[in-house]
Design a protein around this motif. Structure first.
Motif, mmCIF file in Angstrom:
data_model
loop_
_atom_site.group_PDB
_atom_site.id
_atom_site.type_symbol
_atom_site.label_atom_id
_atom_site.label_comp_id
_atom_site.label_asym_id
_atom_site.label_seq_id
_atom_site.Cartn_x
_atom_site.Cartn_y
_atom_site.Cartn_z
ATOM 1 N N GLU A 129 0.808 -1.215 0.000
ATOM 2 C CA GLU A 129 0.000 0.000 0.000
ATOM 3 C C GLU A 129 0.844 1.269 0.000
ATOM 4 O OE1 GLU A 129 -2.849 -0.150 3.120
ATOM 5 O OE2 GLU A 129 -3.812 -1.981 2.402
ATOM 6 N N THR A 130 2.119 1.158 0.363
ATOM 7 C CA THR A 130 2.984 2.338 0.376
ATOM 8 C C THR A 130 4.311 2.007 -0.301
ATOM 9 O OG1 THR A 130 4.101 1.849 2.478
ATOM 10 C CG2 THR A 130 1.974 3.013 2.593
ATOM 11 N N ALA A 131 4.961 3.050 -0.808
ATOM 12 C CA ALA A 131 6.274 2.863 -1.444
ATOM 13 C C ALA A 131 7.306 2.377 -0.428
ATOM 14 C CB ALA A 131 6.727 4.175 -2.082
ATOM 15 N N GLN A 132 7.169 2.807 0.804
ATOM 16 C CA GLN A 132 8.110 2.386 1.841
ATOM 17 C C GLN A 132 8.019 0.881 2.074
ATOM 18 O OE1 GLN A 132 7.588 4.375 5.596
ATOM 19 N NE2 GLN A 132 9.351 3.381 6.550
ATOM 20 N N ASP A 133 6.800 0.365 2.128
ATOM 21 C CA ASP A 133 6.631 -1.079 2.298
ATOM 22 C C ASP A 133 7.181 -1.831 1.089
ATOM 23 O OD1 ASP A 133 5.457 -0.568 4.699
ATOM 24 O OD2 ASP A 133 3.390 -0.901 4.005
ATOM 25 N N ALA A 134 6.917 -1.304 -0.103
ATOM 26 C CA ALA A 134 7.418 -1.956 -1.319
ATOM 27 C C ALA A 134 8.938 -1.990 -1.319
ATOM 28 C CB ALA A 134 6.896 -1.220 -2.548
ATOM 29 N N ASP A 135 9.577 -0.901 -0.906
ATOM 30 C CA ASP A 135 11.040 -0.867 -0.856
ATOM 31 C C ASP A 135 11.579 -1.870 0.155
ATOM 32 O OD1 ASP A 135 11.052 1.093 -2.768
ATOM 33 O OD2 ASP A 135 11.264 2.759 -1.348
ATOM 34 N N GLY A 136 10.873 -2.014 1.290
ATOM 35 C CA GLY A 136 11.318 -2.971 2.297
ATOM 36 C C GLY A 136 11.283 -4.395 1.787
ATOM 37 N N ILE A 137 10.237 -4.746 1.039
ATOM 38 C CA ILE A 137 10.152 -6.089 0.470
ATOM 39 C C ILE A 137 11.181 -6.267 -0.639
ATOM 40 C CG2 ILE A 137 8.686 -7.665 -0.845
ATOM 41 C CD1 ILE A 137 7.922 -7.512 2.070
ATOM 42 N N ALA A 138 11.342 -5.236 -1.478
ATOM 43 C CA ALA A 138 12.291 -5.329 -2.591
ATOM 44 C C ALA A 138 13.712 -5.549 -2.094
ATOM 45 C CB ALA A 138 12.212 -4.075 -3.450
ATOM 46 N N SER A 139 14.062 -4.928 -0.970
ATOM 47 C CA SER A 139 15.419 -5.104 -0.435
ATOM 48 C C SER A 139 15.665 -6.553 -0.038
ATOM 49 C CB SER A 139 15.629 -4.177 0.767
ATOM 50 O OG SER A 139 14.778 -4.549 1.844
ATOM 51 N N LEU A 140 14.624 -7.241 0.425
ATOM 52 C CA LEU A 140 14.766 -8.659 0.766
ATOM 53 C C LEU A 140 14.871 -9.519 -0.482
ATOM 54 C CD1 LEU A 140 12.099 -8.856 3.623
ATOM 55 C CD2 LEU A 140 14.586 -8.895 3.910
ATOM 56 N N LEU A 141 14.108 -9.176 -1.512
ATOM 57 C CA LEU A 141 14.126 -9.957 -2.742
ATOM 58 C C LEU A 141 15.427 -9.768 -3.512
ATOM 59 C CD1 LEU A 141 10.485 -9.324 -3.996
ATOM 60 C CD2 LEU A 141 11.415 -11.501 -3.245
ATOM 61 N N ASN A 142 16.036 -8.599 -3.397
ATOM 62 C CA ASN A 142 17.245 -8.298 -4.168
ATOM 63 C C ASN A 142 18.520 -8.810 -3.516
ATOM 64 O OD1 ASN A 142 16.222 -6.970 -6.474
ATOM 65 N ND2 ASN A 142 15.780 -5.151 -5.251
ATOM 66 N N SER A 143 18.396 -9.576 -2.450
ATOM 67 C CA SER A 143 19.578 -10.153 -1.817
ATOM 68 C C SER A 143 20.266 -11.116 -2.781
ATOM 69 C CB SER A 143 19.177 -10.893 -0.535
ATOM 70 O OG SER A 143 20.257 -11.636 -0.033
ATOM 71 N N ASP A 144 21.597 -11.222 -2.675
ATOM 72 C CA ASP A 144 22.343 -12.124 -3.553
ATOM 73 C C ASP A 144 22.088 -13.589 -3.224
ATOM 74 O OD1 ASP A 144 23.452 -9.993 -4.906
ATOM 75 O OD2 ASP A 144 25.209 -9.883 -3.598
ATOM 76 N N ALA A 145 21.686 -13.873 -1.991
ATOM 77 C CA ALA A 145 21.480 -15.262 -1.581
ATOM 78 C C ALA A 145 20.218 -15.839 -2.201
ATOM 79 C CB ALA A 145 21.405 -15.345 -0.056
ATOM 80 N N HIS A 146 20.257 -17.133 -2.480
ATOM 81 C CA HIS A 146 19.092 -17.819 -3.005
ATOM 82 C C HIS A 146 18.082 -18.070 -1.885
ATOM 83 C CE1 HIS A 146 21.588 -19.552 -6.562
ATOM 84 N NE2 HIS A 146 21.078 -18.366 -6.840
ATOM 85 N N LEU A 147 16.816 -18.144 -2.280
ATOM 86 C CA LEU A 147 15.775 -18.516 -1.337
ATOM 87 C C LEU A 147 15.563 -20.027 -1.382
ATOM 88 C CD1 LEU A 147 12.996 -15.801 -1.910
ATOM 89 C CD2 LEU A 147 14.401 -16.087 0.128
ATOM 90 N N ARG A 148 15.117 -20.566 -0.260
ATOM 91 C CA ARG A 148 14.761 -21.982 -0.187
ATOM 92 C C ARG A 148 13.274 -22.086 0.100
ATOM 93 N NH1 ARG A 148 18.032 -26.304 -1.782
ATOM 94 N NH2 ARG A 148 20.209 -25.822 -1.369
#
Length: 213
Positions: free
Chosen positions: A177-196
């Motif tokens: 709902e907010t750009a701040q929340d979107a940025d917070g999620i994007a920072s987690l997705l843009n990590s170099d580590a793979h997800l399991r």
């Protein structure tokens, strides 16, 4: 036997990102709701994690094929996005959900041939619809005794995983709902580590890379 979904559930992506968030802050799972940022991003309902469906050849996110779409019994549905465009064979699709589609029209169409469901779980929406099914792979495993590290007479059952095959791309959506929340999620997705993802991580299933965030 265990059979995988044909897609990546949004709840699974959410759980993987919760785990990544907690590791980044040195928190344990039982402390998730004590962290105000974690509680807001993942448990308030303000951020919604939609399913990740297969991507088509042109990197378009497919959607579940409506159950109302029908085809003639003899028409074969193939994964059209895996063959050249000039070799694709178009077929006619009937939409049983249309207001003008009634018993009379169905009987008229079925005078020539019975109608059947499409048989492919996903499609690309638009004037020209491409139907698609992801690849699966089947692997056989033998249960092992956790203490002995091998199969025993008591714990040695043979079972199989019908899982999504490797080297496939899925497209998900995360609504904030907010750009701040979107940025917070994007920072987690843009990590170099793979997800399991999933429950069989120890057997090397479910490793994914996040791209195109």
């Amino acid at each position: 036997s265990t059979v995988s979904f044909d897609y990546v559930p949004g709840s699974m992506m959410r759980g993987a990102l919760v785990a990544r968030f907690l590791r980044g802050r040195g928190l344990k799972p039982e402390q998730a709701l004590d962290d105000t940022t974690c509680a807001h991003l993942f448990f308030s309902g303000r951020v919604r994690f939609l399913n990740a469906y297969p991507l088509s050849a042109d990197q378009q996110r497919t959607l579940p094929t409506p159950r109302s779409l029908l085809r003639a019994k003899s028409d074969m549905i193939v994964n059209f996005d895996r063959i050249p465009a000039d070799e694709q064979i178009p077929i006619d699709i009937a939409n049983a959900g249309h207001p003008q589609f009634g018993d009379a029209l169905r009987q008229k169409l079925e005078q020539q041939e019975p109608l059947k469901p499409i048989g492919k779980p996903f499609c690309t929406p638009g004037a020209t619809t491409i139907f698609y099914a992801p690849d699966h792979t089947i692997a056989v495993h033998i249960q092992r005794d956790p203490g002995k590290g091998r199969a025993t007479r008591e714990e040695g059952e043979v079972f199989q995983y019908d899982a999504l095959a490797a080297e496939q791309c899925f497209g998900g959506m995360i609504l904030a709902e907010t750009a701040q929340d979107a940025d917070g999620i994007a920072s987690l997705l843009n990590s170099d580590a793979h997800l399991r993802l999933g429950r069989s991580r120890s057997a090397n299933y479910g490793q994914v890379a996040c791209e195109g965030v």
